[in-house]
Design a protein around this motif. Structure first.
Motif, PDB file in Angstrom:
ATOM      1  N   LEU A   1      95.862  -7.503  19.489  1.00 51.35           N
ATOM      2  CA  LEU A   1      94.885  -6.745  20.262  1.00 51.35           C
ATOM      3  C   LEU A   1      95.576  -5.932  21.348  1.00 51.35           C
ATOM      4  CD1 LEU A   1      91.947  -6.065  20.985  1.00 51.35           C
ATOM      5  CD2 LEU A   1      91.924  -8.132  22.436  1.00 51.35           C
ATOM      6  N   PHE A   2      96.522  -6.543  22.030  1.00 49.32           N
ATOM      7  CA  PHE A   2      97.220  -5.844  23.113  1.00 49.32           C
ATOM      8  C   PHE A   2      97.988  -4.643  22.566  1.00 49.32           C
ATOM      9  CE2 PHE A   2     100.507  -4.984  26.203  1.00 49.32           C
ATOM     10  CZ  PHE A   2      99.860  -5.147  27.420  1.00 49.32           C
ATOM     11  N   ARG A   3      98.675  -4.824  21.457  1.00 45.00           N
ATOM     12  CA  ARG A   3      99.428  -3.708  20.866  1.00 45.00           C
ATOM     13  C   ARG A   3      98.502  -2.579  20.422  1.00 45.00           C
ATOM     14  NH1 ARG A   3     104.076  -5.168  16.715  1.00 45.00           N
ATOM     15  NH2 ARG A   3     102.275  -5.895  15.499  1.00 45.00           N
ATOM     16  N   GLU A   4      97.302  -2.929  19.981  1.00 43.09           N
ATOM     17  CA  GLU A   4      96.335  -1.913  19.563  1.00 43.09           C
ATOM     18  C   GLU A   4      95.827  -1.116  20.752  1.00 43.09           C
ATOM     19  OE1 GLU A   4      91.714  -1.877  18.050  1.00 43.09           O
ATOM     20  OE2 GLU A   4      93.007  -3.508  17.372  1.00 43.09           O
ATOM     21  N   ILE A   5      95.551  -1.808  21.866  1.00 44.97           N
ATOM     22  CA  ILE A   5      94.984  -1.135  23.045  1.00 44.97           C
ATOM     23  C   ILE A   5      96.070  -0.437  23.862  1.00 44.97           C
ATOM     24  CG2 ILE A   5      93.671  -1.462  25.174  1.00 44.97           C
ATOM     25  CD1 ILE A   5      92.487  -3.995  23.914  1.00 44.97           C
ATOM     26  N   PHE A   6      97.233  -1.081  23.973  1.00 42.85           N
ATOM     27  CA  PHE A   6      98.307  -0.556  24.831  1.00 42.85           C
ATOM     28  C   PHE A   6      99.591  -0.335  24.021  1.00 42.85           C
ATOM     29  CE2 PHE A   6      95.723  -3.679  27.247  1.00 42.85           C
ATOM     30  CZ  PHE A   6      95.046  -2.784  28.078  1.00 42.85           C
ATOM     31  N   PRO A   7      99.591   0.588  23.088  1.00 39.30           N
ATOM     32  CA  PRO A   7     100.756   0.759  22.204  1.00 39.30           C
ATOM     33  C   PRO A   7     102.020   1.213  22.919  1.00 39.30           C
ATOM     34  CG  PRO A   7      99.192   2.564  21.910  1.00 39.30           C
ATOM     35  CD  PRO A   7      98.517   1.549  22.764  1.00 39.30           C
ATOM     36  N   MET A   8     101.895   1.780  24.130  1.00 40.01           N
ATOM     37  CA  MET A   8     103.062   2.281  24.852  1.00 40.01           C
ATOM     38  C   MET A   8     103.753   1.198  25.677  1.00 40.01           C
ATOM     39  SD  MET A   8     103.167   5.358  23.842  1.00 40.01           S
ATOM     40  CE  MET A   8     104.379   6.073  24.968  1.00 40.01           C
ATOM     41  N   VAL A   9     103.146   0.017  25.772  1.00 38.95           N
ATOM     42  CA  VAL A   9     103.714  -1.057  26.587  1.00 38.95           C
ATOM     43  C   VAL A   9     104.583  -1.966  25.731  1.00 38.95           C
ATOM     44  CG1 VAL A   9     103.168  -3.027  28.083  1.00 38.95           C
ATOM     45  CG2 VAL A   9     101.714  -0.981  28.139  1.00 38.95           C
ATOM     46  N   ASN A  10     105.707  -2.408  26.296  1.00 39.47           N
ATOM     47  CA  ASN A  10     106.584  -3.340  25.597  1.00 39.47           C
ATOM     48  C   ASN A  10     105.918  -4.711  25.549  1.00 39.47           C
ATOM     49  OD1 ASN A  10     108.880  -4.485  24.410  1.00 39.47           O
ATOM     50  ND2 ASN A  10     109.737  -5.040  26.408  1.00 39.47           N
ATOM     51  N   ALA A  11     105.489  -5.142  24.368  1.00 41.30           N
ATOM     52  CA  ALA A  11     104.780  -6.409  24.189  1.00 41.30           C
ATOM     53  C   ALA A  11     105.634  -7.381  23.401  1.00 41.30           C
ATOM     54  CB  ALA A  11     103.450  -6.182  23.472  1.00 41.30           C
ATOM     55  N   ILE A  12     105.627  -8.644  23.821  1.00 37.70           N
ATOM     56  CA  ILE A  12     106.443  -9.679  23.176  1.00 37.70           C
ATOM     57  C   ILE A  12     105.560 -10.871  22.836  1.00 37.70           C
ATOM     58  CG2 ILE A  12     108.357 -11.292  23.512  1.00 37.70           C
ATOM     59  CD1 ILE A  12     109.626  -9.181  25.325  1.00 37.70           C
TER      60      ILE A  12
ATOM     61  N   GLU B   1     115.351 -17.903  23.262  1.00 42.04           N
ATOM     62  CA  GLU B   1     116.084 -16.684  22.924  1.00 42.04           C
ATOM     63  C   GLU B   1     115.198 -15.445  23.087  1.00 42.04           C
ATOM     64  OE1 GLU B   1     114.217 -18.326  19.170  1.00 42.04           O
ATOM     65  OE2 GLU B   1     115.350 -19.127  20.875  1.00 42.04           O
ATOM     66  N   LYS B   2     113.895 -15.598  22.857  1.00 43.51           N
ATOM     67  CA  LYS B   2     112.992 -14.459  23.048  1.00 43.51           C
ATOM     68  C   LYS B   2     112.910 -14.069  24.516  1.00 43.51           C
ATOM     69  CE  LYS B   2     109.906 -14.806  19.071  1.00 43.51           C
ATOM     70  NZ  LYS B   2     108.521 -14.522  18.654  1.00 43.51           N
ATOM     71  N   LEU B   3     112.906 -15.071  25.390  1.00 47.42           N
ATOM     72  CA  LEU B   3     112.902 -14.781  26.824  1.00 47.42           C
ATOM     73  C   LEU B   3     114.221 -14.150  27.252  1.00 47.42           C
ATOM     74  CD1 LEU B   3     111.237 -17.877  28.558  1.00 47.42           C
ATOM     75  CD2 LEU B   3     110.339 -15.547  28.418  1.00 47.42           C
ATOM     76  N   ASN B   4     115.311 -14.693  26.756  1.00 50.49           N
ATOM     77  CA  ASN B   4     116.626 -14.201  27.159  1.00 50.49           C
ATOM     78  C   ASN B   4     116.917 -12.805  26.626  1.00 50.49           C
ATOM     79  OD1 ASN B   4     117.505 -16.449  28.717  1.00 50.49           O
ATOM     80  ND2 ASN B   4     117.881 -17.593  26.824  1.00 50.49           N
ATOM     81  N   ASN B   5     116.259 -12.429  25.545  1.00 51.27           N
ATOM     82  CA  ASN B   5     116.471 -11.094  24.980  1.00 51.27           C
ATOM     83  C   ASN B   5     115.713 -10.002  25.730  1.00 51.27           C
ATOM     84  OD1 ASN B   5     118.219 -11.977  22.997  1.00 51.27           O
ATOM     85  ND2 ASN B   5     116.617 -12.230  21.458  1.00 51.27           N
ATOM     86  N   ILE B   6     114.839 -10.389  26.637  1.00 50.65           N
ATOM     87  CA  ILE B   6     114.120  -9.400  27.453  1.00 50.65           C
ATOM     88  C   ILE B   6     115.109  -8.739  28.408  1.00 50.65           C
ATOM     89  CG2 ILE B   6     112.359  -9.114  29.258  1.00 50.65           C
ATOM     90  CD1 ILE B   6     110.839 -11.417  27.951  1.00 50.65           C
ATOM     91  N   GLU B   7     114.946  -7.463  28.642  1.00 52.51           N
ATOM     92  CA  GLU B   7     115.755  -6.758  29.632  1.00 52.51           C
ATOM     93  C   GLU B   7     115.196  -7.098  31.011  1.00 52.51           C
ATOM     94  OE1 GLU B   7     118.193  -5.235  31.811  1.00 52.51           O
ATOM     95  OE2 GLU B   7     118.650  -4.922  29.676  1.00 52.51           O
ATOM     96  N   TRP B   8     115.911  -7.957  31.755  1.00 51.70           N
ATOM     97  CA  TRP B   8     115.402  -8.451  33.031  1.00 51.70           C
ATOM     98  C   TRP B   8     115.794  -7.572  34.217  1.00 51.70           C
ATOM     99  CZ3 TRP B   8     112.054 -12.469  33.737  1.00 51.70           C
ATOM    100  CH2 TRP B   8     111.754 -13.223  32.600  1.00 51.70           C
ATOM    101  N   GLY B   9     116.555  -6.537  33.978  1.00 48.94           N
ATOM    102  CA  GLY B   9     116.902  -5.644  35.076  1.00 48.94           C
ATOM    103  C   GLY B   9     118.182  -6.055  35.781  1.00 48.94           C
TER     104      GLY B   9
ATOM    105  N   THR C   1     106.844  -5.068  30.916  1.00 46.64           N
ATOM    106  CA  THR C   1     106.932  -5.933  29.741  1.00 46.64           C
ATOM    107  C   THR C   1     105.838  -6.992  29.856  1.00 46.64           C
ATOM    108  OG1 THR C   1     109.314  -5.639  29.440  1.00 46.64           O
ATOM    109  CG2 THR C   1     108.331  -7.622  28.492  1.00 46.64           C
ATOM    110  N   VAL C   2     105.053  -7.134  28.790  1.00 48.70           N
ATOM    111  CA  VAL C   2     103.964  -8.100  28.775  1.00 48.70           C
ATOM    112  C   VAL C   2     104.173  -9.063  27.614  1.00 48.70           C
ATOM    113  CG1 VAL C   2     101.472  -8.436  28.560  1.00 48.70           C
ATOM    114  CG2 VAL C   2     102.359  -6.464  29.828  1.00 48.70           C
ATOM    115  N   MET C   3     104.143 -10.349  27.911  1.00 51.69           N
ATOM    116  CA  MET C   3     104.251 -11.369  26.874  1.00 51.69           C
ATOM    117  C   MET C   3     102.851 -11.872  26.518  1.00 51.69           C
ATOM    118  SD  MET C   3     107.477 -13.594  28.266  1.00 51.69           S
ATOM    119  CE  MET C   3     108.182 -12.991  29.806  1.00 51.69           C
ATOM    120  N   LEU C   4     102.596 -12.068  25.239  1.00 51.86           N
ATOM    121  CA  LEU C   4     101.318 -12.582  24.748  1.00 51.86           C
ATOM    122  C   LEU C   4     101.566 -13.884  24.012  1.00 51.86           C
ATOM    123  CD1 LEU C   4      99.203 -10.526  25.627  1.00 51.86           C
ATOM    124  CD2 LEU C   4     101.184  -9.261  24.749  1.00 51.86           C
ATOM    125  N   ARG C   5     100.692 -14.878  24.250  1.00 50.33           N
ATOM    126  CA  ARG C   5     100.989 -16.239  23.785  1.00 50.33           C
ATOM    127  C   ARG C   5     100.293 -16.643  22.492  1.00 50.33           C
ATOM    128  NH1 ARG C   5      98.034 -19.461  28.809  1.00 50.33           N
ATOM    129  NH2 ARG C   5      95.892 -18.879  28.286  1.00 50.33           N
TER     130      ARG C   5
END
Length: 341
Positions: free
Chosen positions: A164-175, A330-338, A153-157
């Motif tokens: 750009l990240f979603r365009e280059i890495f569409p298979m990665v979970n981006a937030i 809430e965006k942080l807490n909604n991440i699946e942290w394992g 999971t990658v967060m972008l600020r």
């Protein structure tokens, strides 16, 4: 030939690394903050500090283990021996994804490759690739590495980085989520504000020329000008981080105005309620982050030095210095942290 000198050095670093992990149980999984900075960039140190504040609240009964950058860079295979498959790997936020800071980008990619079977969570980053052939090759290399990660999971600020990240890495979970330092509300010493602080970059990220910097200083001719920096010329680590940050925040809180082009100078201005006018940097992470806080009456980003006078009048007249940015936890807490246990 495996020399005695190398063997002793390996034993030394094995023992140093063991000390970081010694307090956790044999089968106890942990949250691992991997390759945290030890340099004097207090913007980066504030990111680690803010991440720790969040993680301690998120996992109050779990081990949070910080592994300094020099441990990982010097002996990644030794560090790997101490990390379980169930550990959650944390990669610091910052401005390090892409072609701007190649060594940092390479380090991040190496972590993702080496711990590809772990859950990996990267705190808010800026993503920037230039148009060079080397940059295109870097995209391909990183695309392969990121896609091989089992749970990344990658967060972008900022919005541009996120798209750009979603365009280059569409298979990665981006937030899409703000810089984590915006979540801080430091306690400050009560003091009178006096003087104007100036903070300009002197590295590859700077966008305004030395000539323009001098023009800006001339705008405040006759006023008390103080050079401010978010960099200290010494190493900073877990033992000294809090003290260094508090000292810097209180230093800034003594100013009546800040003029800068550094992202975390602007953020420090916001969290210390210091009126601030900021210019952008090369990757536009300043203006990108400003979109999150543009309702603040005492922070303003301008396009050129010619706009500074009007902006100063605006932020100086702001009376609502109690405006507080509501970080979207809430965006942080909604991440699946394992399933850290």
């Amino acid at each position: 030939m495996y020399s005695l000198k190398k063997m002793l050095r390996d034993i030394k670093w094995f023992c140093k690394t063991w000390l970081l992990f010694r307090d956790r149980g044999k089968n106890e999984t942990a949250v691992i903050m991997l390759a945290t900075p030890t340099h004097g960039n207090l913007g980066d140190q504030a990111i680690v500090y803010a991440e720790q504040q969040f993680l301690k609240e998120k996992f109050p009964n779990r081990k949070i283990i910080e592994v300094p950058n020099n441990y990982y860079v010097s002996y990644p295979n030794i560090v790997k021996k101490f990390i379980y498959s169930g550990d959650v790997i944390i990669i610091d936020g910052g401005g390090n994804l892409g072609s701007l800071w190649e060594h940092e980008d390479d380090k991040i990619t190496s972590i993702i490759q080496k711990f590809s079977q772990n859950k990996i969570i990267m705190f808010p980053q800026t993503c920037y690739y230039d148009e060079s052939n080397e940059s295109q090759l870097r995209k391909e290399k990183n695309r392969i590495a990121y896609n091989q990660a089992a749970d990344l999971t990658v967060m972008l600020r900022d919005r541009a980085s996120f798209e750009l990240f979603r365009e280059i890495f569409p298979m990665v979970n981006a937030i899409f989520i703000p810089d984590i330092v915006l979540s801080l509300s430091p306690s400050l010493e009560q003091q009178k504000r006096d003087g104007i602080m100036i903070c300009f970059r002197q590295d590859k990220e700077k966008r305004i020329s030395d000539c323009s910097q001098e023009r800006i200083r001339e705008i405040f001719n006759g006023k008390k000008l103080v050079e401010f920096t978010t960099i200290v010329d010494r190493d900073v680590g877990s033992r000294t981080r809090t003290a260094e940050l508090e000292k810097k925040w209180n230093e800034l809180a003594s100013a009546e105005l800040l003029i800068c082009d550094r992202l975390h100078a602007m953020i420090f201005g916001l969290i210390t309620k210091t009126p601030c006018v900021c210019l952008d940097n090369v990757s536009k992470k300043v203006s990108g982050t400003y979109e999150w806080i543009k309702k603040s009456p005492y922070v303003c980003v301008v396009d050129s030095p010619d706009d500074i006078k009007v902006a100063v009048e605006k932020v100086s007249k702001a009376k609502d210095n109690e405006w507080i940015f509501q970080y979207p936890f809430e965006k942080l807490n909604n991440i699946e942290w394992g399933s850290v246990r």
